[in-house]
Design a protein around this motif. Structure first.
Motif, PDB file in Angstrom:
ATOM      1  N   MET A  62     -38.265 -26.183  -2.174  1.00 33.00           N
ATOM      2  CA  MET A  62     -38.427 -26.109  -0.717  1.00 33.00           C
ATOM      3  C   MET A  62     -37.733 -24.835  -0.243  1.00 33.00           C
ATOM      4  O   MET A  62     -36.518 -24.675  -0.444  1.00 33.00           O
ATOM      5  CB  MET A  62     -37.807 -27.333  -0.047  1.00 33.00           C
ATOM      6  CG  MET A  62     -37.883 -27.275   1.469  1.00 33.00           C
ATOM      7  SD  MET A  62     -37.008 -28.638   2.267  1.00 33.00           S
ATOM      8  CE  MET A  62     -38.331 -29.799   2.468  1.00 33.00           C
ATOM      9  N   GLU A  66     -39.214 -23.756   5.213  1.00 32.27           N
ATOM     10  CA  GLU A  66     -39.604 -25.176   5.197  1.00 32.27           C
ATOM     11  C   GLU A  66     -38.406 -26.066   5.527  1.00 32.27           C
ATOM     12  O   GLU A  66     -38.526 -27.052   6.255  1.00 32.27           O
ATOM     13  CB  GLU A  66     -40.174 -25.543   3.817  1.00 32.27           C
ATOM     14  CG  GLU A  66     -41.519 -24.887   3.528  1.00 32.27           C
ATOM     15  CD  GLU A  66     -41.893 -24.928   2.046  1.00 32.27           C
ATOM     16  OE1 GLU A  66     -43.077 -24.735   1.755  1.00 32.27           O
ATOM     17  OE2 GLU A  66     -41.007 -25.113   1.185  1.00 32.27           O
ATOM     18  N   SER A  69     -37.421 -25.747   9.257  1.00 33.37           N
ATOM     19  CA  SER A  69     -38.489 -26.382  10.032  1.00 33.37           C
ATOM     20  C   SER A  69     -38.337 -27.910   9.959  1.00 33.37           C
ATOM     21  O   SER A  69     -38.467 -28.616  10.970  1.00 33.37           O
ATOM     22  CB  SER A  69     -39.842 -25.945   9.482  1.00 33.37           C
ATOM     23  OG  SER A  69     -40.864 -26.612  10.140  1.00 33.37           O
TER      24      SER A  69
END
Lengths: 129, 184
Positions: A62, A66, A69
């Motif tokens: 990840m 990401e 977010s």
């Protein structure tokens, strides 16, 4: 005392960041994660104690974008200040990160000097004791 | 050779110098060439793709890599530990990021991949074949020698290619018409 979470897939980069923080006189406990997924796991058990997240962008599993977010969508952790520390220093990438997490508290492009890191995190930690 | 080449040479040099200055606190000095001792070395490479695609590599001997990462971490390291491998990979990552920021001013962009690091003996830098351009710069940082290469090729804008083809077609037709008119 709030904890500092350092998220970077490079162990050396994490060590360099931690050295700068400690040399600047911060005695906050430091947590480490090697990617966004590990950082989420770390936050899940420490979210009440974490005062700032320093996060790389390019990581396996990840990535940083990401990760920031994802945490922006979870009220319990959305308010934790996040500072991106990354080689992705172009204006469009900074805008992308701000769009992903409106609470983005800072953006540091690598390579950075110890002074830049200190001046970015000091006001955040002082206001978030 | 394309128009961006001199800019890339300058951007690479500046990025290495800036990386040395900020990470190590010492500016890198550009050298004509680097002579590597007969010892194992480390090559860390990072690919990129976008308007420009290719890869950046750093080439450094084991002993120089240990000295460089010792300075990064401000500790003594005398063997190629995972920290040394990781540190050299981080160095090329930062250098690539520096070039990316500089070429954004030229409306060029690329995305950087994850570094790959290999360690071995008697390795040499070879230029890529095909249409790729090759830039190789040698540096010294407090007698720590390293070389950095950038191998790249440009992606031509499809619209520009179509326009160039259409213009070439038009020019050929005009030449043909002129020849026919002259004969008549």
């Amino acid at each position: 005392m709030k904890k500092i979470l350092v998220v970077d897939d490079s162990g050396v980069q994490r060590k360099m960041i931690i050295q700068i923080i400690q040399k600047a006189g911060f005695q906050n406990p430091i947590l480490e994660a090697g990617d966004g997924a590990q950082a989420i796991q770390t936050l899940a058990t420490n979210f009440q104690d974490v005062g700032i997240v320093l996060c790389d962008w390019n990581m396996p599993n990840m990535n940083g974008l990401e990760f920031i977010s994802a945490i922006a969508k979870v009220p319990a952790v959305a308010c934790i200040p996040v500072v991106m520390v990354t080689t992705e220093g172009t204006a469009d990438k900074i805008a992308e990160a701000k769009a992903a997490n409106p609470n983005l508290a800072g953006y540091i492009a690598k390579p950075f000097t110890p002074e830049v890191l200190q001046s970015t995190i000091t006001p955040i930690l002082q206001s978030n004791i | 050779m394309n128009l961006i080449h001199p800019f890339l040479v300058e951007a690479l040099g500046e990025s290495v110098n800036n990386s040395c200055q900020t990470i190590l606190g010492i500016p890198g000095t550009l050298k004509d060439k680097t002579i590597f001792p007969e010892e194992p070395c480390i090559i860390s490479s990072i690919g990129f793709t976008g308007n420009i695609e290719g890869n950046f590599s750093i080439y450094i001997s084991d002993s120089n890599a240990c000295r460089l990462v010792s300075k990064m971490l401000q500790t003594e390291i005398d063997e190629t530990t995972t920290d040394v491998i990781d540190g050299i990979a981080e160095m090329i990552n930062v250098i690539a990021g520096g070039v990316k920021m500089r070429i954004a001013q030229q409306k060029q962009t690329f995305n950087i991949s994850i570094p790959t690091t290999i360690k071995g003996s008697r390795m040499v830098i070879l230029a890529s074949t095909g249409k790729a351009e090759n830039i190789c710069l040698h540096f010294s940082v407090e007698n720590i020698c390293l070389s950095v290469t950038l191998i790249y090729k440009m992606h031509e804008d499809k619209k520009a290619v179509e326009e160039r083809k259409a213009q070439a077609h038009l020019d050929a037709m005009q030449t043909l018409n002129a020849l026919i008119n002259n004969k008549n």
